[in-house]
Motif scaffolding. Structure first.
Motif, PDB file in Angstrom:
ATOM      1  N   LEU A 251      -8.448  19.620  -7.923  1.00 16.68           N
ATOM      2  CA  LEU A 251      -8.054  19.124  -9.245  1.00 16.68           C
ATOM      3  C   LEU A 251      -6.823  18.226  -9.158  1.00 16.68           C
ATOM      4  CD1 LEU A 251      -8.626  19.249 -12.283  1.00 16.68           C
ATOM      5  CD2 LEU A 251      -7.129  21.234 -12.401  1.00 16.68           C
ATOM      6  N   VAL A 252      -5.850  18.617  -8.356  1.00 19.22           N
ATOM      7  CA  VAL A 252      -4.648  17.787  -8.180  1.00 19.22           C
ATOM      8  C   VAL A 252      -5.024  16.465  -7.526  1.00 19.22           C
ATOM      9  CG1 VAL A 252      -2.462  17.589  -6.937  1.00 19.22           C
ATOM     10  CG2 VAL A 252      -3.005  19.694  -8.150  1.00 19.22           C
ATOM     11  N   GLY A 253      -5.874  16.510  -6.505  1.00 21.34           N
ATOM     12  CA  GLY A 253      -6.315  15.279  -5.856  1.00 21.34           C
ATOM     13  C   GLY A 253      -7.048  14.366  -6.821  1.00 21.34           C
ATOM     14  N   TRP A 254      -7.955  14.934  -7.608  1.00 21.67           N
ATOM     15  CA  TRP A 254      -8.685  14.144  -8.606  1.00 21.67           C
ATOM     16  C   TRP A 254      -7.729  13.524  -9.613  1.00 21.67           C
ATOM     17  CZ3 TRP A 254      -8.788  15.077 -13.870  1.00 21.67           C
ATOM     18  CH2 TRP A 254      -9.629  14.232 -14.603  1.00 21.67           C
ATOM     19  N   SER A 255      -6.737  14.281 -10.059  1.00 21.93           N
ATOM     20  CA  SER A 255      -5.806  13.760 -11.060  1.00 21.93           C
ATOM     21  C   SER A 255      -4.989  12.597 -10.508  1.00 21.93           C
ATOM     22  CB  SER A 255      -4.880  14.861 -11.582  1.00 21.93           C
ATOM     23  OG  SER A 255      -3.939  15.242 -10.597  1.00 21.93           O
TER      24      SER A 255
ATOM     25  N   PRO B 221      -8.666   7.277  -3.363  1.00 18.47           N
ATOM     26  CA  PRO B 221      -9.322   8.457  -2.787  1.00 18.47           C
ATOM     27  C   PRO B 221      -8.992   8.643  -1.304  1.00 18.47           C
ATOM     28  CG  PRO B 221     -10.863   7.298  -4.195  1.00 18.47           C
ATOM     29  CD  PRO B 221      -9.640   6.429  -4.087  1.00 18.47           C
ATOM     30  N   GLY B 222      -8.913   7.560  -0.560  1.00 21.54           N
ATOM     31  CA  GLY B 222      -8.581   7.652   0.863  1.00 21.54           C
ATOM     32  C   GLY B 222      -7.198   8.233   1.098  1.00 21.54           C
ATOM     33  N   GLN B 223      -6.243   7.871   0.258  1.00 19.48           N
ATOM     34  CA  GLN B 223      -4.886   8.408   0.390  1.00 19.48           C
ATOM     35  C   GLN B 223      -4.854   9.899   0.097  1.00 19.48           C
ATOM     36  OE1 GLN B 223      -3.069   5.689  -2.367  1.00 19.48           O
ATOM     37  NE2 GLN B 223      -2.118   4.501  -0.720  1.00 19.48           N
ATOM     38  N   VAL B 224      -5.603  10.316  -0.906  1.00 19.07           N
ATOM     39  CA  VAL B 224      -5.643  11.744  -1.250  1.00 19.07           C
ATOM     40  C   VAL B 224      -6.310  12.537  -0.126  1.00 19.07           C
ATOM     41  CG1 VAL B 224      -6.632  13.439  -2.863  1.00 19.07           C
ATOM     42  CG2 VAL B 224      -5.557  11.360  -3.737  1.00 19.07           C
ATOM     43  N   ILE B 225      -7.391  12.006   0.424  1.00 15.60           N
ATOM     44  CA  ILE B 225      -8.072  12.694   1.527  1.00 15.60           C
ATOM     45  C   ILE B 225      -7.164  12.757   2.751  1.00 15.60           C
ATOM     46  CG2 ILE B 225     -10.003  12.509   3.156  1.00 15.60           C
ATOM     47  CD1 ILE B 225     -11.631  11.361   0.747  1.00 15.60           C
ATOM     48  N   ALA B 226      -6.509  11.639   3.067  1.00 14.05           N
ATOM     49  CA  ALA B 226      -5.590  11.620   4.210  1.00 14.05           C
ATOM     50  C   ALA B 226      -4.449  12.608   4.003  1.00 14.05           C
ATOM     51  CB  ALA B 226      -5.037  10.213   4.412  1.00 14.05           C
ATOM     52  N   GLY B 227      -3.909  12.665   2.796  1.00 14.33           N
ATOM     53  CA  GLY B 227      -2.825  13.602   2.505  1.00 14.33           C
ATOM     54  C   GLY B 227      -3.264  15.046   2.623  1.00 14.33           C
ATOM     55  N   THR B 228      -4.487  15.324   2.191  1.00 16.56           N
ATOM     56  CA  THR B 228      -5.008  16.687   2.284  1.00 16.56           C
ATOM     57  C   THR B 228      -5.193  17.102   3.743  1.00 16.56           C
ATOM     58  OG1 THR B 228      -6.137  16.408   0.161  1.00 16.56           O
ATOM     59  CG2 THR B 228      -6.904  18.197   1.564  1.00 16.56           C
ATOM     60  N   ILE B 229      -5.741  16.213   4.540  1.00 19.65           N
ATOM     61  CA  ILE B 229      -5.929  16.505   5.962  1.00 19.65           C
ATOM     62  C   ILE B 229      -4.582  16.677   6.657  1.00 19.65           C
ATOM     63  CG2 ILE B 229      -6.768  15.541   8.151  1.00 19.65           C
ATOM     64  CD1 ILE B 229      -9.050  14.252   6.466  1.00 19.65           C
ATOM     65  N   LEU B 230      -3.648  15.767   6.371  1.00 21.79           N
ATOM     66  CA  LEU B 230      -2.319  15.839   6.977  1.00 21.79           C
ATOM     67  C   LEU B 230      -1.609  17.142   6.603  1.00 21.79           C
ATOM     68  CD1 LEU B 230      -0.019  14.438   8.558  1.00 21.79           C
ATOM     69  CD2 LEU B 230       0.712  13.470   6.377  1.00 21.79           C
TER      70      LEU B 230
ATOM     71  N   MET C 112       0.840  -1.182   0.000  1.00 28.63           N
ATOM     72  CA  MET C 112       0.000   0.000   0.000  1.00 28.63           C
ATOM     73  C   MET C 112       0.885   1.245   0.000  1.00 28.63           C
ATOM     74  SD  MET C 112      -3.004   0.862   2.627  1.00 28.63           S
ATOM     75  CE  MET C 112      -3.372   2.526   3.007  1.00 28.63           C
ATOM     76  N   LYS C 113       0.504   2.203  -0.811  1.00 28.77           N
ATOM     77  CA  LYS C 113       1.253   3.457  -0.889  1.00 28.77           C
ATOM     78  C   LYS C 113       0.922   4.354   0.302  1.00 28.77           C
ATOM     79  CE  LYS C 113       1.419   3.680  -5.900  1.00 28.77           C
ATOM     80  NZ  LYS C 113       1.078   4.461  -7.065  1.00 28.77           N
ATOM     81  N   ASP C 114       1.789   5.306   0.552  1.00 23.91           N
ATOM     82  CA  ASP C 114       1.560   6.285   1.623  1.00 23.91           C
ATOM     83  C   ASP C 114       0.520   7.296   1.181  1.00 23.91           C
ATOM     84  OD1 ASP C 114       5.086   6.374   2.346  1.00 23.91           O
ATOM     85  OD2 ASP C 114       3.540   5.062   3.132  1.00 23.91           O
ATOM     86  N   ALA C 115       0.233   8.241   2.050  1.00 21.85           N
ATOM     87  CA  ALA C 115      -0.696   9.320   1.715  1.00 21.85           C
ATOM     88  C   ALA C 115      -0.145  10.106   0.528  1.00 21.85           C
ATOM     89  CB  ALA C 115      -0.886  10.241   2.910  1.00 21.85           C
ATOM     90  N   SER C 116      -1.035  10.677  -0.244  1.00 20.94           N
ATOM     91  CA  SER C 116      -0.648  11.443  -1.432  1.00 20.94           C
ATOM     92  C   SER C 116       0.135  12.692  -1.036  1.00 20.94           C
ATOM     93  CB  SER C 116      -1.909  11.844  -2.193  1.00 20.94           C
ATOM     94  OG  SER C 116      -1.595  12.670  -3.276  1.00 20.94           O
TER      95      SER C 116
END
Length: 72
Positions: free
Chosen positions: A37-41, A50-59, A1-5
């Motif tokens: 837009l970056v998260g969607w891309s 999607p969970g990684q992108v959301i986690a990265g945004t919150i972090l 599994m990859k880390d947060a975005s």
């Protein structure tokens, strides 16, 4: 599994710091749209879930807020 975005937290963090200094406005809305837009891309390219992108945004937002509070 990859880390947060990583692109998402950077963008969200910078957006949060800028927004806290200028207040809401057209540039703030453009910044939030760019973060989305970056998260969607990242999800569309299948680099992250999607969970990684959301986690990265919150972090990223939390780290930027903490650093901004310390530097203020």
């Amino acid at each position: 599994m990859k880390d947060a975005s990583y692109p998402a937290p950077g963008g969200a963090g910078l957006r949060g710091v800028h927004h806290s200094g200028t207040g809401p406005g057209l540039w703030a809305l453009c910044g939030y749209a760019l973060v989305a837009l970056v998260g969607w891309s990242r999800v569309a390219l299948r680099d992250h879930t999607p969970g990684q992108v959301i986690a990265g945004t919150i972090l990223g937002s939390a780290v930027a807020a903490a650093v901004f509070a310390l530097l203020r």
